[in-house]
Structure formats: C-alpha cells, structure tokens
Motif scaffolding. Structure first.
Motif, PDB file in Angstrom:
ATOM      1  N   ASP A 163       1.721   1.955  11.481  1.00 44.23           N
ATOM      2  CA  ASP A 163       2.744   1.163  12.154  1.00 44.23           C
ATOM      3  C   ASP A 163       2.817   1.561  13.625  1.00 44.23           C
ATOM      4  O   ASP A 163       2.483   2.687  14.008  1.00 44.23           O
ATOM      5  CB  ASP A 163       4.101   1.369  11.478  1.00 44.23           C
ATOM      6  N   TYR A 164       3.267   0.630  14.446  1.00 45.17           N
ATOM      7  CA  TYR A 164       3.271   0.835  15.900  1.00 45.17           C
ATOM      8  C   TYR A 164       4.513   0.172  16.470  1.00 45.17           C
ATOM      9  O   TYR A 164       4.749  -1.018  16.246  1.00 45.17           O
ATOM     10  CB  TYR A 164       2.007   0.204  16.484  1.00 45.17           C
ATOM     11  N   VAL A 165       5.344   0.944  17.174  1.00 42.89           N
ATOM     12  CA  VAL A 165       6.530   0.374  17.796  1.00 42.89           C
ATOM     13  C   VAL A 165       6.622   0.910  19.217  1.00 42.89           C
ATOM     14  O   VAL A 165       6.468   2.112  19.451  1.00 42.89           O
ATOM     15  CB  VAL A 165       7.813   0.701  16.996  1.00 42.89           C
ATOM     16  N   THR A 166       6.822   0.019  20.163  1.00 36.60           N
ATOM     17  CA  THR A 166       6.843   0.430  21.560  1.00 36.60           C
ATOM     18  C   THR A 166       7.716  -0.533  22.350  1.00 36.60           C
ATOM     19  O   THR A 166       8.319  -1.464  21.804  1.00 36.60           O
ATOM     20  CB  THR A 166       5.405   0.479  22.123  1.00 36.60           C
ATOM     21  N   MET A 167       7.777  -0.296  23.659  1.00 37.54           N
ATOM     22  CA  MET A 167       8.564  -1.163  24.527  1.00 37.54           C
ATOM     23  C   MET A 167       7.775  -2.425  24.889  1.00 37.54           C
ATOM     24  O   MET A 167       6.551  -2.427  24.866  1.00 37.54           O
ATOM     25  CB  MET A 167       8.950  -0.406  25.812  1.00 37.54           C
ATOM     26  N   GLU A 168       8.483  -3.505  25.209  1.00 35.69           N
ATOM     27  CA  GLU A 168       7.823  -4.697  25.721  1.00 35.69           C
ATOM     28  C   GLU A 168       7.488  -4.449  27.187  1.00 35.69           C
ATOM     29  O   GLU A 168       8.321  -3.968  27.950  1.00 35.69           O
ATOM     30  CB  GLU A 168       8.743  -5.913  25.584  1.00 35.69           C
ATOM     31  N   ASN A 169       6.258  -4.751  27.578  1.00 38.93           N
ATOM     32  CA  ASN A 169       5.788  -4.436  28.926  1.00 38.93           C
ATOM     33  C   ASN A 169       5.426  -5.656  29.762  1.00 38.93           C
ATOM     34  O   ASN A 169       5.746  -5.721  30.944  1.00 38.93           O
ATOM     35  CB  ASN A 169       4.562  -3.518  28.834  1.00 38.93           C
ATOM     36  N   ILE A 170       4.743  -6.616  29.149  1.00 39.36           N
ATOM     37  CA  ILE A 170       4.176  -7.730  29.917  1.00 39.36           C
ATOM     38  C   ILE A 170       5.267  -8.613  30.526  1.00 39.36           C
ATOM     39  O   ILE A 170       5.262  -8.892  31.730  1.00 39.36           O
ATOM     40  CB  ILE A 170       3.228  -8.559  29.032  1.00 39.36           C
TER      41      ILE A 170
END
Length: 343
Positions: A163-170
């Motif tokens: 699983d992968y969770v991160t901030m929105e960047n684009i």
C-alpha cells in the motif's frame, strides 16, 4: 481425520490470508487482530486441525510490533514529524507498538535488514524516506503487510506490492503556477532534484504540466536540478548556478520549503528583492515557511491526516492480506503569502 496432512498453507488459502499471518497465530510471535485469530481458528477446526490452534489461541500475545523503516528520521522541516505522531497514536490504540529501525548505507546497498529486525516478530511495516527501489522491492517480498509514504521516483510508475499513501503533488504545483502567471510571471524556473523521490518527481510533473496549460515554454537553463547530494544549502553554490542563467526568471518553484528558504537567503545576497524582483514558492507548509522574510508561499501537506490514513491502511492489510493494494493521495492546500506578488 483428514485424508491428507493439513498445513498452515492450507489454512491460509482457506482464509484468504498469507502463510505468515497464520504462522504468527500458531507460533505466538507477532500480533494478529483477534478477528483474524478467530477466523483462523474456525477454519482450522473445519479442516480438522482444531486442537493445536485452540492451544495457541489460549494465550495470544497482547502486544505486537509495527516496524518503522527509514534511511533518515524526519526533521522539523519534514511533514513526517506530524505523520509519525498520528500514525503512532492510531496503531497504539489497536495494541501495537512502534519499533524504529534506521537503515545504514551499507544495509541499503547490500539489501540487508537492520540488526535486531526479526520478521516473525513484526506484524507490519511502515516505510518513510525509503527512496531505493531495490530495497523497497526486497521489503515487499518479506510477506509482511507494508505501507509506504513517499518513495523512490521510480515507484510512482511501478506496480509495487504494498500500500502507498502520500500527499497530492501535481495539482498543488499547478495551482501555484496559475497564481504566478496571474501575478505576471512568464519565465518560471524549478529548483530541486526531481529524481530524488516520488513526491519531487510528481512536483516536477506538475511544474511541466502547469507551464504547458498556461502557454509557457519549459527552458532547462532556468532550472537548478542537480542531484540532491549537491550543496543546496550553500548560498555561494546557488548563486553560481543562478549566475549561469541567461537572465533572471520571473519566479522559481521549489520542490520543498527547505530549498525555497535556502534560495531566498542566496537571492538576498545578490541584493534582489522578493517578490518585486523575483517570486519564490515552496512546498510542505512547514512552520518555518511562515517566518521567512518575506513569508513563503507554499503548499501545505496534511501530515496528520496522512498518518491516520496510513495506519488505517496498514491495520486493514494486517486483517485482510488479500485485499487489493491501494495507492492514495491526500489533498494538499496552497497557502498564499508575500513571497509572490498580489494578483
């Protein structure tokens, strides 16, 4: 009695769990949620393997361990400080303890686990500041539930087994570009190594897309994208890179607040005024960004919320190992301050 010998793998297959999870139930090492234990016990009975399971369930371990694996513990200029606080709170409510393992360069290069890391005693893994794709791949094959927050630049275009969770960047960077254009910017540079990590790569994508949709041209001569090991905190080095540019751009979009703050300090030594001569933006929303001179326009990361979500994903993965992997981006929010001109 069954016609064939029932194994842990048989029980795991029948429950839709990993063999590692069933093994933790039987050997008493690591932590497994009570609902999962009950499922394994019931299925073991149905398969004719009830008695051994019942003996194990009589004294289940009361506390399990979640391993934090990192190459660099988060500093105050990193969203990970808020992430760790909320993540730890969430897992502790479920009876888990966080054990921190800092990976050395030698362990990274040799794809080795840190000393005292015993896989059988670990219920799940959270990875932060892990930017080596081969090391991440090794961890994915340990058969231990894992969630990553940020990772290597290659990870965002790879089918990783966790699983992968991160901030929105684009979208955050594109919003910044739109505001800079409205403030009069026509030549916008980028500062930061877009190969450093997944979030930097996505911010680079956002920068490129932002230029395109606003009718601007990308010109690498106005970008400082040397490897992350370069002395970005050295004003003389930054000024040498700026002095090589054919002209001063109207604005710099920096991959994070740390880079933006270093850049502001360097530009002031060149007697440039911000935002009158040049506009600067960062990313992260660190506390320090509010106290620069002038205060820095940035994009705030919801570190606390990302920590909660990462914990929920990992706990759910421990309960249901067969559930499809999830890649989640949490919305980031621009904070408009005096380092850019008013529109």
């Amino acid at each position: 009695m069954p016609s064939k010998r029932i194994t842990m793998q048989d029980i795991a297959d029948a429950c839709g769990l990993s063999r590692n999870t069933v093994s933790k139930v039987y050997n008493g090492r690591g932590s497994v949620p009570q609902s999962t234990r009950n499922l394994v016990l019931q299925k073991a009975k149905e398969l004719g393997y009830g008695s051994p399971a019942e003996k194990v369930f009589a004294s289940p371990p009361s506390v399990g361990n979640i391993a934090l694996l990192t190459c660099h513990l988060p500093s105050q200029l990193h969203f990970g400080t808020l992430f760790l606080s909320s993540f730890t709170d969430m897992i502790s409510r479920e009876g888990y303890a966080l054990k921190i393992y800092e990976i050395s360069q030698e362990e990274l290069e040799k794809r080795q686990l840190p000393p005292h890391f015993v896989p059988e005693q670990i219920a799940g893994i959270v990875g932060i500041e892990l930017f080596d794709p081969d090391y991440v791949s090794m961890l994915c094959h340990l058969d231990i539930p894992m969630v990553l927050t940020d990772s290597s630049a290659e990870t965002i275009t790879s089918l990783i087994e966790c699983d992968y969770v991160t901030m929105e960047n684009i979208a955050g960077i594109m919003a910044v570009i739109r505001r800079l254009v409205r403030a009069g910017a026509r030549q916008i540079g980028f500062v930061g190594d877009y190969n450093h990590c997944g979030s930097f790569r996505e911010r680079w994508y956002g920068y490129q897309q932002g230029l395109m949709v606003n009718g601007l041209q990308y010109d690498k001569r106005f970008c400082i994208c040397e490897p992350d090991s370069s002395p970005y905190d050295d004003s003389a080095w930054l000024l040498s890179r700026i002095n090589q540019m054919p002209a001063l751009p109207d604005a710099f979009v920096c991959a994070n607040d740390y880079l933006a703050i270093s850049l502001i300090q360097a530009l002031k030594k060149k007697d440039l005024s911000i935002p009158e001569d040049i506009m600067i933006t960062g990313f992260d929303g660190t506390m320090q960004s509010a106290f620069t001179d002038p205060p820095l326009t940035t994009v705030k990361i919801c570190g606390t919320e990302i920590g909660h979500l990462a914990a929920e994903l990992l706990l759910n993965r421990i309960r249901i190992p067969s559930f499809p992997y999830s890649w989640t981006h949490v919305k980031s929010t621009p904070i408009w301050r005096e380092s850019i001109r008013k529109t």
